[in-house]
Design a protein around this motif. Structure first.
Motif, PDB file in Angstrom:
ATOM      1  N   MET A  41       0.840  -1.191   0.000  1.00 45.45           N
ATOM      2  CA  MET A  41       0.000   0.000   0.000  1.00 45.45           C
ATOM      3  C   MET A  41       0.879   1.246   0.000  1.00 45.45           C
ATOM      4  SD  MET A  41      -3.069   1.338   0.134  1.00 45.45           S
ATOM      5  CE  MET A  41      -4.094  -0.041   0.655  1.00 45.45           C
ATOM      6  N   VAL A  42       0.525   2.194  -0.848  1.00 47.35           N
ATOM      7  CA  VAL A  42       1.164   3.507  -0.820  1.00 47.35           C
ATOM      8  C   VAL A  42       0.107   4.521  -0.429  1.00 47.35           C
ATOM      9  CG1 VAL A  42       2.441   5.271  -2.084  1.00 47.35           C
ATOM     10  CG2 VAL A  42       2.756   2.860  -2.667  1.00 47.35           C
ATOM     11  N   LEU A  43       0.412   5.326   0.577  1.00 43.36           N
ATOM     12  CA  LEU A  43      -0.440   6.444   0.952  1.00 43.36           C
ATOM     13  C   LEU A  43       0.250   7.722   0.523  1.00 43.36           C
ATOM     14  CD1 LEU A  43      -1.559   5.325   4.527  1.00 43.36           C
ATOM     15  CD2 LEU A  43      -2.886   5.219   2.402  1.00 43.36           C
ATOM     16  N   VAL A  44      -0.395   8.447  -0.395  1.00 40.03           N
ATOM     17  CA  VAL A  44       0.171   9.671  -0.940  1.00 40.03           C
ATOM     18  C   VAL A  44      -0.373  10.863  -0.153  1.00 40.03           C
ATOM     19  CG1 VAL A  44       0.443  11.095  -3.002  1.00 40.03           C
ATOM     20  CG2 VAL A  44       0.376   8.595  -3.207  1.00 40.03           C
ATOM     21  N   LEU A  45       0.528  11.705   0.323  1.00 39.85           N
ATOM     22  CA  LEU A  45       0.176  12.830   1.184  1.00 39.85           C
ATOM     23  C   LEU A  45       0.410  14.136   0.440  1.00 39.85           C
ATOM     24  CD1 LEU A  45       1.974  11.499   4.392  1.00 39.85           C
ATOM     25  CD2 LEU A  45      -0.406  11.142   3.715  1.00 39.85           C
ATOM     26  N   PRO A  46      -0.664  14.906   0.156  1.00 44.10           N
ATOM     27  CA  PRO A  46      -0.528  16.147  -0.616  1.00 44.10           C
ATOM     28  C   PRO A  46       0.133  17.261   0.193  1.00 44.10           C
ATOM     29  CG  PRO A  46      -2.783  15.287  -0.698  1.00 44.10           C
ATOM     30  CD  PRO A  46      -2.064  14.558   0.398  1.00 44.10           C
ATOM     31  N   ALA A  47       0.392  18.364  -0.493  1.00 40.26           N
ATOM     32  CA  ALA A  47       0.940  19.557   0.146  1.00 40.26           C
ATOM     33  C   ALA A  47      -0.165  20.283   0.910  1.00 40.26           C
ATOM     34  CB  ALA A  47       1.554  20.484  -0.905  1.00 40.26           C
ATOM     35  N   GLY A  48       0.216  21.337   1.616  1.00 37.71           N
ATOM     36  CA  GLY A  48      -0.748  22.111   2.383  1.00 37.71           C
ATOM     37  C   GLY A  48      -0.176  23.471   2.745  1.00 37.71           C
ATOM     38  N   GLU A  49      -0.598  24.004   3.858  1.00 34.53           N
ATOM     39  CA  GLU A  49      -0.179  25.332   4.300  1.00 34.53           C
ATOM     40  C   GLU A  49       0.308  25.258   5.745  1.00 34.53           C
ATOM     41  OE1 GLU A  49      -3.460  27.972   3.806  1.00 34.53           O
ATOM     42  OE2 GLU A  49      -3.836  27.344   1.730  1.00 34.53           O
ATOM     43  N   PRO A  50       1.145  26.216   6.165  1.00 32.65           N
ATOM     44  CA  PRO A  50       1.622  26.197   7.554  1.00 32.65           C
ATOM     45  C   PRO A  50       0.489  26.280   8.571  1.00 32.65           C
ATOM     46  CG  PRO A  50       3.014  27.622   6.220  1.00 32.65           C
ATOM     47  CD  PRO A  50       1.837  27.243   5.368  1.00 32.65           C
ATOM     48  N   PHE A  51      -0.450  27.210   8.356  1.00 29.18           N
ATOM     49  CA  PHE A  51      -1.552  27.390   9.303  1.00 29.18           C
ATOM     50  C   PHE A  51      -2.864  27.563   8.533  1.00 29.18           C
ATOM     51  CE2 PHE A  51       2.195  28.916  11.516  1.00 29.18           C
ATOM     52  CZ  PHE A  51       2.100  28.252  12.728  1.00 29.18           C
ATOM     53  N   SER A  52      -3.812  26.701   8.790  1.00 26.32           N
ATOM     54  CA  SER A  52      -5.142  26.823   8.210  1.00 26.32           C
ATOM     55  C   SER A  52      -6.026  25.714   8.753  1.00 26.32           C
ATOM     56  CB  SER A  52      -5.105  26.745   6.680  1.00 26.32           C
ATOM     57  OG  SER A  52      -6.419  26.821   6.147  1.00 26.32           O
ATOM     58  N   VAL A  53      -7.262  26.072   9.084  1.00 31.01           N
ATOM     59  CA  VAL A  53      -8.239  25.057   9.478  1.00 31.01           C
ATOM     60  C   VAL A  53      -9.314  24.911   8.400  1.00 31.01           C
ATOM     61  CG1 VAL A  53      -7.847  25.302  11.943  1.00 31.01           C
ATOM     62  CG2 VAL A  53      -9.537  26.759  10.820  1.00 31.01           C
ATOM     63  N   ARG A  54      -9.085  25.511   7.247  1.00 32.72           N
ATOM     64  CA  ARG A  54     -10.013  25.362   6.131  1.00 32.72           C
ATOM     65  C   ARG A  54      -9.823  23.988   5.491  1.00 32.72           C
ATOM     66  NH1 ARG A  54      -9.372  30.414   2.261  1.00 32.72           N
ATOM     67  NH2 ARG A  54     -11.245  29.454   1.358  1.00 32.72           N
ATOM     68  N   ARG A  55     -10.840  23.542   4.774  1.00 33.38           N
ATOM     69  CA  ARG A  55     -10.769  22.238   4.119  1.00 33.38           C
ATOM     70  C   ARG A  55      -9.748  22.278   2.983  1.00 33.38           C
ATOM     71  NH1 ARG A  55     -14.419  18.657   5.464  1.00 33.38           N
ATOM     72  NH2 ARG A  55     -14.168  17.501   3.532  1.00 33.38           N
ATOM     73  N   PRO A  56      -9.071  21.169   2.728  1.00 40.60           N
ATOM     74  CA  PRO A  56      -8.083  21.132   1.644  1.00 40.60           C
ATOM     75  C   PRO A  56      -8.717  21.411   0.290  1.00 40.60           C
ATOM     76  CG  PRO A  56      -7.853  19.228   3.085  1.00 40.60           C
ATOM     77  CD  PRO A  56      -9.135  19.904   3.476  1.00 40.60           C
ATOM     78  N   THR A  57      -7.903  21.912  -0.624  1.00 41.94           N
ATOM     79  CA  THR A  57      -8.390  22.217  -1.962  1.00 41.94           C
ATOM     80  C   THR A  57      -8.190  21.015  -2.887  1.00 41.94           C
ATOM     81  OG1 THR A  57      -6.253  23.056  -2.735  1.00 41.94           O
ATOM     82  CG2 THR A  57      -7.723  24.616  -1.611  1.00 41.94           C
ATOM     83  N   ARG A  58      -8.953  21.003  -3.957  1.00 41.65           N
ATOM     84  CA  ARG A  58      -8.765  19.963  -4.970  1.00 41.65           C
ATOM     85  C   ARG A  58      -7.433  20.110  -5.675  1.00 41.65           C
ATOM     86  NH1 ARG A  58     -14.687  19.656  -8.004  1.00 41.65           N
ATOM     87  NH2 ARG A  58     -15.905  18.998  -6.160  1.00 41.65           N
TER      88      ARG A  58
END
Length: 226
Positions: free
Chosen positions: A1-18
């Motif tokens: 199994m490979v779990l791919v982890l996307p990028a993000g932001e330092p601080f945010s509680v908003r939902r991730p973007t597509r």
């Protein structure tokens, strides 16, 4: 199994973007195609929110939850955490889960303050195969920070290597085909016991700094195709 982890932001509680999920789809698809004949499954992790958020380290916690779900659904299978940007940091941080056998961190976002008191931990990498890939012209996540982390990781875990993609930036677009070939070679060798290509095997075996500043050659992967 490979779990791919996307990028993000330092601080945010908003939902991730597509957009963040779309950015790692080529990696997920490349790994899925390569490993499908041998039963490899690839999933992109959907974070609860898009921020790392200081000590909460939400993406790392989400990655650990996802590995727990893999074990619950599929049993005792080896897992590779493959992350990009902030996802690279999450992959490295969550590597201590017993089911994880390897980590692929691409252009990882790491804290600039890596003094002894605040340095990113590396003990959780012991017993895992670790590959870090970083563009030398990355202006968003400092490649020297990933080198310094790799130096510390190598002292704790000899199965650590790092490739530099010369003249490439954060998105690793200039040598996209070579980066995908390198990622696929590492993941297939780590999860499916295929032989690593000579450059990957040499990088894992080489002492620092050689194995931590391994250049990714133009055209990597072409000679690996049947």
């Amino acid at each position: 199994m490979v779990l791919v982890l996307p990028a993000g932001e330092p601080f945010s509680v908003r939902r991730p973007t597509r957009v963040s999920r779309a950015a790692v789809q080529p990696l997920a698809k490349s790994l899925g195609r390569a490993g499908a004949p041998e039963g490899l499954l690839v999933h992109v992790v959907r974070y609860r929110n898009r921020g790392w958020n200081g000590p909460d380290a939400h993406p790392s916690a989400d990655a650990e939850w996802a590995v727990d779900e893999v074990v619950r659904r599929y049993g005792d299978v080896p897992v590779c955490l493959a992350g990009y940007g902030m996802g690279g940091r999450a992959a490295l941080r969550a590597a201590g889960h017993p089911a994880v056998n390897s980590v692929l961190a691409m252009a990882p976002w790491l804290p600039e303050d890596d003094t002894a008191e605040t340095a990113e931990p590396v003990r959780q990498l012991v017993g895992r195969r670790v590959l870090i890939v970083h563009g030398t012209n990355d202006t968003r996540t400092d490649p020297e920070l990933s080198f310094r982390l790799a130096e510390r990781a190598k002292k704790a875990n000899r199965d650590t290597c790092r490739f530099e993609v010369h003249s490439d930036g954060h998105a690793l677009r200039q040598h996209h085909a070579e980066v995908l070939a390198l990622a696929t070679d590492f993941v297939m060798g780590s999860l499916l016991s295929r032989a690593y290509s000579r450059p990957v095997a040499d990088a894992l075996a080489a002492p620092p700094p050689l194995g931590l500043r391994m250049p990714l050659a133009a055209g990597f992967g072409r000679s690996l195709r049947p």
